[in-house]
Write an enzyme that holds these catalytic residues in place. Structure first.
Site, PDB file in Angstrom:
ATOM      1  CB  SER A 558       6.738  -1.811   3.205  1.00 44.30           C
ATOM      2  OG  SER A 558       5.407  -2.230   3.221  1.00 44.30           O
ATOM      3  CG  HIS A 673       6.146  -6.483   0.582  1.00 42.27           C
ATOM      4  ND1 HIS A 673       5.945  -5.277  -0.057  1.00 42.27           N
ATOM      5  CD2 HIS A 673       6.145  -6.209   1.911  1.00 42.27           C
ATOM      6  CE1 HIS A 673       5.813  -4.321   0.851  1.00 42.27           C
ATOM      7  NE2 HIS A 673       5.934  -4.857   2.045  1.00 42.27           N
TER       8      HIS A 673
END
Length: 704
Positions: A558, A673
């Protein structure tokens, strides 16, 4: 200006060519990869996956690494983490028999035994099979104090966006004809059994540029959601906005609060008074923190001057709840706690009688118990182990019961229970998954480009010599005020350190290890400081002889994927491996991809020339150029990731390929995610990454 959707649109991409400095299709041949599920993009992904899997799954080490990781993830010896509920101790569990997971409950007495007796509340595998969906459990929110009427959240494939369904704990079933929320971002909160406050993406007109809701509605049972009256509205330019209930631990409602997220790190708060929304006199980096002992608490990430008082950044402040409700902007405020040097608070939990605050003291954990009596606050340090990462893992609103854990790199988690909040009993010990014999942990400091000292931890394998020959994995994060702390290495210890690799964790500016200023000094125009810190740690590892460029690899996800991207594009000579996980990567278009617009407060806005100049200086996608040898990075993502979006990793790989550079790319269709929705998928991802690291940093398998 039209903004691209969370899955990206060619039309929006074309419109962006009109915006000076923002690459459009004419300048960027890989914009087609921003369409998450277009046939062209998925065909590209399939070909890349085939090549990468052939390179890694054929390695003799792959099967063993995956089996070892899967054994850890599926181990029956894992401590089942629990939460206190009025109807028992609740746990969500995934294993080989229940890959999507089961929600279950037991009693405290049973949980404390070696073999708890569990009652299944919800079987997600059975639900997914019955409905033909890749359901991923996203938690539930329940109506206090009984907590038996809940909204269960489910996402398809692990996306952030989820749908909600009303569930009855007593019957262990979804409520026929009950509340049902369509797939969306946002939240819902119970007012009573027949009423909810709902903040969702109702229409494109009530959705921000970051794809979050900015309105809240009062929804009554038996009425259509689209007909529910609106009670609060922010602005479309907000990151998100919404209203919620001001409810204490006894389930007493003291009014309604609302907020406008004017940036990722800044909010404006409102209190409903006399039928109108009163804006609170709070700094934009401050907000409510809870209610305890008749006091309402606030936390601030910046200095807060109120009258002749100034409360320092990162402090806790309180006011008498009734006096504050009568006059929110005039009630007297009291300092509860202020940080010392290199201290910061991480979060809080409440029991019926007390507030517990988790602190970091030079990256070591502490927990303080706060109580208000006789007009003053008192604090008591909970007697948890020193020199460890400690914190609250479960607390009860109905009693003073609470549970804590303690861990470090080499020690699996120890669980403590306190019936009264402070008298600790050790009740669980997590199993060991690797042999720590001969390993040790050291803490060092590197000097960053501007002279700032950057601490980092090194976990050394047994027999390590300081001749630069050790395969070393360096990781970090450095963003959004999120700290990276010592924690049991688990699968990394088994798959990497036990096999002779060293592990390094860097505490970079931009993170939250040393409080708000450690973060705020490395955002927006100063974001390069984070990248400088990470590079400085890599240089220091080489200087001290822990490793050498031939044996140094980096990893991050990320914001950490952006961190890795900036390192390998700015200092490719210092590395031989780089794992870029679910990353941000094309920072000139990040505001158009996934939910990137919400992070402008962290990085800046590339639509503004001055701010675009900050970002152009480091954006990894633009920094991949001809004539430079990069360390064959491994980029991976998830098709279902609607937060950072797989386009970032895809485009990075595509550009490397176009320049004839070596690289690897892998993308799972589910996972979101988090990068994995079940244990088999998580084990596969672990094995792929460690095979890559071994090939790059340790060499071929024995016998090859």
């Amino acid at each position: 200006m039209t903004v691209a959707s969370a899955t990206g649109t060619a039309a929006a991409a074309a419109e962006e060519t009109a915006v000076a400095g923002i690459p459009g299709p004419e300048q960027d041949p890989f914009i087609f990869l921003e369409e998450a599920r277009s046939p062209e993009a998925l065909d590209w992904v399939a070909k890349e996956n085939e090549r990468t899997l052939a390179a890694f799954e054929s390695d003799p080490r792959y099967a063993q690494l995956k089996a070892e990781a899967l054994a850890i993830f599926n181990s029956d010896e894992r401590v089942p983490g629990v939460g206190f509920a009025p109807y028992g101790m609740v746990n969500f569990w995934q294993d080989a028999k229940n890959p999507k997971g089961i929600l279950r409950r037991t009693t405290l007495e049973s949980w404390r035994t070696d073999k708890p007796e569990w009652e299944t509340i919800l079987d997600v595998d059975a639900l997914a099979a019955a409905e033909g969906k890749e359901w991923v459990y996203g938690g539930m929110s329940c109506l206090p104090p009984e907590g038996t009427r809940c909204m269960v959240y489910l996402s398809d494939g692990g996306k952030d966006a989820s749908l909600g369904r009303e569930f009855d704990i007593t019957t262990k079933s979804f409520v026929e004809g009950g509340f049902a929320l369509p797939e969306s971002q946002g939240s819902a909160q119970w007012l009573d059994e027949d009423t909810m406050l709902v903040s969702r993406n109702f229409t494109p007109e009530t959705t921000t540029e970051s794809f979050y809701p900015f309105t809240t509605r009062l929804w009554k049972r038996g009425t259509a959601l689209e007909d529910a009256p609106e009670i609060f509205r922010g602005e479309k330019t907000d990151v998100s906005s919404g209203a919620s209930l001001l409810r204490d631990g006894n389930a007493v409602i003291h009014g309604r609060l609302a907020y406008r997220g004017v940036s990722f790190h800044e909010r404006e708060y409102f209190f409903e008074k006399d039928g109108a929304w009163l804006k609170l006199d709070l700094p934009k980096k401050a907000g409510p923190y809870g209610i305890i002992d008749g006091q309402i608490l606030f936390s601030t990430d910046e200095d807060w001057t109120r009258g002749d008082q100034t409360f320092p950044a990162d402090s806790l402040v309180s006011a008498d709840l009734e006096a504050w409700k009568a006059d929110p902007n005039g009630a007297a405020m009291t300092l509860v706690w202020a940080p010392g040097e290199r201290q910061t608070k991480l979060g809080a939990a409440t029991t019926k009688s007390s507030l517990f605050v988790n602190l970091l003291d030079n990256v070591r954990g502490r927990v303080l118990k706060f109580d208000y009596a006789d007009g003053k606050w008192t604090s008591t340090q909970v007697a948890l182990p020193d020199n460890a990462t400690v914190g609250v893992v479960a607390s009860s609103d109905e009693t003073d019961e609470i549970m804590f854990t303690s861990t470090d790199f080499l020690s699996p988690g120890t669980w403590y229970y306190a019936k009264d909040g402070v008298t600790l009993e050790q009740v669980k010990q997590s199993p060991s998954y690797f042999d720590p014999a001969g390993m040790d942990v050291e803490q060092h400091e590197a000097t960053s480009k501007d002279g700032t000292k950057i601490p980092y931890f090194v976990v050394k394998p047994k027999g390590m010599t300081l001749d630069g020959s050790t395969a070393t994995l360096l990781t970090g994060y450095g963003g959004f005020q999120v700290p990276r702390l010592p924690g049991y290495l688990g699968s990394t210890g088994k798959l990497w350190v036990e096999k002779g690799g060293a592990y390094v964790l860097a505490n970079l500016r931009g993170g939250g290890e040393f409080g708000p200023m450690w973060h705020q000094t490395a955002i927006r125009e100063n974001k390069q400081r984070t990248w400088d810190d990470f590079i400085a740690v890599g240089e220091d590892l080489v200087k001290r002889g822990f490793t050498s460029p031939e044996h140094l690899g980096i990893q991050g996800g990320s914001q950490g994927g952006l961190l890795v991207g900036t390192f390998f594009t700015q200092r490719p000579d210092l590395l031989n491996a780089a794992i870029v996980q679910i990353p941000l990567f094309d920072m000139l278009r990040y505001h158009l991809i996934g939910r990137g617009a919400s992070w402008i407060g962290e990085y800046g806005d590339p639509r503004i020339p001055e701010q675009r100049a900050w970002i152009e200086g480091y954006s990894p996608y633009q920094k991949i150029v001809e004539g430079v040898d990069y360390p064959a990075p491994f980029l991976w993502a998830s098709t279902a990731d609607d937060r950072t979006h797989p386009a970032h990793a895809r485009k990075g790989a595509a550009k490397l390929k176009a320049l004839g550079q070596p690289y690897y790319y892998f993308e799972d269709t589910t996972g979101g995610h988090s990068g994995g929705v079940d244990n088999d998928q998580r084990a596969k991802l672990q094995a792929l990454q460690f095979v890559y690291l071994m090939q790059r940093l340790m060499g071929p398998a024995a016998g090859e």
